[in-house]
Design an enzyme around this catalytic site. Sequence first.
Site, PDB file in Angstrom:
ATOM      1  N   GLY C  46      63.942  43.034  55.714  1.00  0.00           N
ATOM      2  CA  GLY C  46      62.586  41.591  56.364  1.00  0.00           C
ATOM      3  C   GLY C  46      63.129  41.517  57.546  1.00  0.00           C
ATOM      4  N   CYS C 255      34.872  35.301  39.252  1.00  0.00           N
ATOM      5  CA  CYS C 255      33.911  36.179  40.122  1.00  0.00           C
ATOM      6  C   CYS C 255      32.691  36.832  39.274  1.00  0.00           C
ATOM      7  CB  CYS C 255      34.620  37.701  40.475  1.00  0.00           C
ATOM      8  SG  CYS C 255      33.461  38.722  41.154  1.00  0.00           S
ATOM      9  N   CYS C 258      31.983  40.332  39.141  1.00  0.00           N
ATOM     10  CA  CYS C 258      32.672  41.349  37.703  1.00  0.00           C
ATOM     11  C   CYS C 258      33.171  40.194  36.021  1.00  0.00           C
ATOM     12  CB  CYS C 258      34.060  42.382  37.875  1.00  0.00           C
ATOM     13  SG  CYS C 258      35.467  41.322  38.815  1.00  0.00           S
ATOM     14  N   CYS C 280      35.029  38.763  44.142  1.00  0.00           N
ATOM     15  CA  CYS C 280      36.133  38.928  44.797  1.00  0.00           C
ATOM     16  C   CYS C 280      36.576  39.543  46.041  1.00  0.00           C
ATOM     17  CB  CYS C 280      36.032  40.665  43.100  1.00  0.00           C
ATOM     18  SG  CYS C 280      36.890  40.635  41.717  1.00  0.00           S
ATOM     19  N   CYS C 286      36.771  45.385  42.304  1.00  0.00           N
ATOM     20  CA  CYS C 286      35.665  44.502  41.317  1.00  0.00           C
ATOM     21  C   CYS C 286      34.372  45.680  41.194  1.00  0.00           C
ATOM     22  CB  CYS C 286      34.630  43.680  42.573  1.00  0.00           C
ATOM     23  SG  CYS C 286      33.268  42.889  42.224  1.00  0.00           S
TER      24      CYS C 286
END
Lengths: 364, 198, 294
Positions: C46, C255, C258, C280, C286
């Site tokens: 980080g 979606c 899909c 998606c 997808c």
Amino acid sequence: MFVAVKGGEKAINNAHKLLAETRRGDTSIPEISIEQIEQQLSLSVDRVMSEGALYDRLLAATAIKQARGDLIEAIFLVRASRTTLTSFGYSQPLNTSEMQILRRISATYKDLPGGQVLGPTFDYTHRLIDKNLEQTNNFPTAIKAPASNEATPHVLGLLSDEGLMEQPPTDTDAEPNDLTREPLSFPADRDTRLQSLARGDEGFLLALAYSTQRGYARTHPFAGEIRFGKVAVEFTPEELGFSLELGEIQITECEMVNQFTGSKNTPPQFTRGYGITFGQGERKAMSMALVDRALRAEELSEDLVAPAQDEEFVLSHCDNVQATGFVEHLKLPHYVDFQAELELVRKMRAEQNVNQNQTREAAE
Amino acid sequence: MNSLPATGFPNPSEDAAHSFRSLLTAMSHPASIQPLTTNLPSVAKLNPAASLIALTLVDHESTVWLDDDLDDETVKQFFKFNCSAPLTKQPNQAMLAFFSHCPSPQDLSGFNKGNATYPDASTTLIIQVKSLNHGNAVTLTGPGIQTEQALKVDGLNKNFWPWFKTNQTIFPLGNDVILAAPDCLTALPRTTKIAEAN
Amino acid sequence: MSQSIISPAIISPATQIDPNYNFAYLNEQTKKMIRRALLKAIAIPGYQVPFAGREMPMPYGWGTGGVQITASILTPDDVLKVIDQGADDTTNAVSIRKFFQRTAGIATTLNTSTATVIQTRHRIPEQKLQQGQILVYQVPIPEPLRFLEPRETETRKMHAFEDYGLMHVKLYEDISQHGHIATTYAYPVMVEDRYVMDPSPIPKFDNPKMNNNPALQLFGAGREKRIYAIPPYTKVVSLDFEDHPFEIQAWDQPCEICGAGDSFLDEVIMDDQGTRMFVCSDSDYCQSRSEVQS
């Protein structure tokens, strides 16, 4: 439908072909040559070399041609090319007092050793479009003075001799920092600042320099000296131990003289701001000198009141390759982030509606 | 074993890519054992793993410190010729320090541990060990380790793990360690904690 | 690393490298500099490691940081996937993928689980990543405190002293003003209880995927010259408050291609009547779901 957002690869290839075609323009007109650009758009070449941080006239000219004359794009091309080059080491400092002068002026002395040399300058031209340029091969012949052997000492050196100029920095043996090798960190030393400004955007520095003249950190500047000419570049290979002359380059150097009323530790004297560019770049060199001097505010115990004195602000934003990339990256797709924002705004509006309806119902 | 000046990677770009990848994996999965991706000869007392690390990470911008056993002409020539490395005898100026054998905590006290604003300024310690296949086992945890990871090392002195525990307490400051066995290597970044030492 | 069964159809094989360039464009010395920075970044999760980023042949802000990291970690054996907005066929993803095909001759794929290295802008794939995979993020502004304090000299001190009060105040002001934390992407996270980190402009929907991820996550900011990292199996927590816990976006519908109900959806405008379709954003997710269904 959904397919509409696909097909990126084909679109990119076609766009690149169209770009090349547009760059060439009308094919019934002769194509511009690299040599023509190098010779006849020489100030563009100079700027691209300076801000591209690479002295190579033909490479810069090629970049200008490829960029369709967009100088920031050309600077970017030169910088990217620079990345692929191997660094063999650092040259000796340029000895600009031994410059072969092509132009040299001082606004502080009427006459001085070496004289004032106007050289090729737009100064004092009347800015009237020259219709003669519509025809080719139409130019007068200049009468050139024989090369002078007279020494041209730096004007600020003359002031130093009198003790009125601040003393140059004492630690001149220290290796200067190289911000292409060490990322910029703050506070930055003057060597780092100067390197950053030398690569910085002419327009940005011009505007900052202008702001100091209008009272945003006034520095009482005089153009002590501006000189443009040829200097030798020398390099000392580790294994030889003595320096070799690699060749000559053209540079512009500007030294501003600034009045300084003194501080606790320093008597009243003149201070300097320094600017340098590859080729002939007076506007940039002068702007750089003014900004350099403004950035010395803290060192000289002056009040920090204006953008031009703020080194984090100036150095973080003066590089036009960085700036143009980040501004223009907004052209890239941001569907996902925008979708996230849409969702939030809709949700907050819906909640607001509910709240308002509840308030209204309560009131009724 | 090698009287000629020791050479670098046979295929510099590709070999460096593979060896860096194993260092990257080692650092991101502390105490995991990474085989050496290129066969290199020892250079005097510099073992193959340590020379692999040198060829992968060292250049003219990274100052290197060598312990007394490594501070001989052959090894110095290797660093100068293959890595253009500036060598230093000042521990606090070293970006990377190479040890032919495990140093004592006192030996390590002078190395740069980074500072609060730039903890990355610390020296990375490359310590040669005899083996990473047998020896006393420790159990380690921390970022990069899913649950816990056992590590067997032959060639660390008994004060190493106590030192490493102290190193962990000054996080985000501290030194990162790479252990270099003749045939493999492993990394112990400053985030790694000792669950139990046997 | 688990050996995945690779279908040849989903890999574009390695190609000839452009002989004008070193493997993966960067010279070896530049790679060493970046490689040293990467090891430091992993050792201090980080924390933003400064590195002497080079000018790349694509504009700053267009992935130069990610590209420099990818160039420094690639081996000739890698299979590279590049996505922008979750999709492999967005223009900038195409451009970066072509760059590595040309300069590294690398095999490429659109398939998340087949890729060994994935360079991404603005998304984390929906498919769970595996140990051994590396996700390289393109980062515009690496400093999570930058919009609260523009000065690097100040933000560096804040990180040094773990002084994140300003960030909490900002988030809390959002709550008192809007009832929500009004940050929807680039939502700050705390890494290993020490450094507040910018996750790059991914939607906050993706933030939970960063936590304890088996893959190595590397972040490159070229213009700002910073590299940072999250090692595998590392604690990453989105900042929040007890009375306002962190939550991710949700949609009312799945979606429309899909049928996925667990993915980040893009809104596509279909006509000038304002008809919208939600699909998606992750094109590979997808497509592979659609293929299984048909």
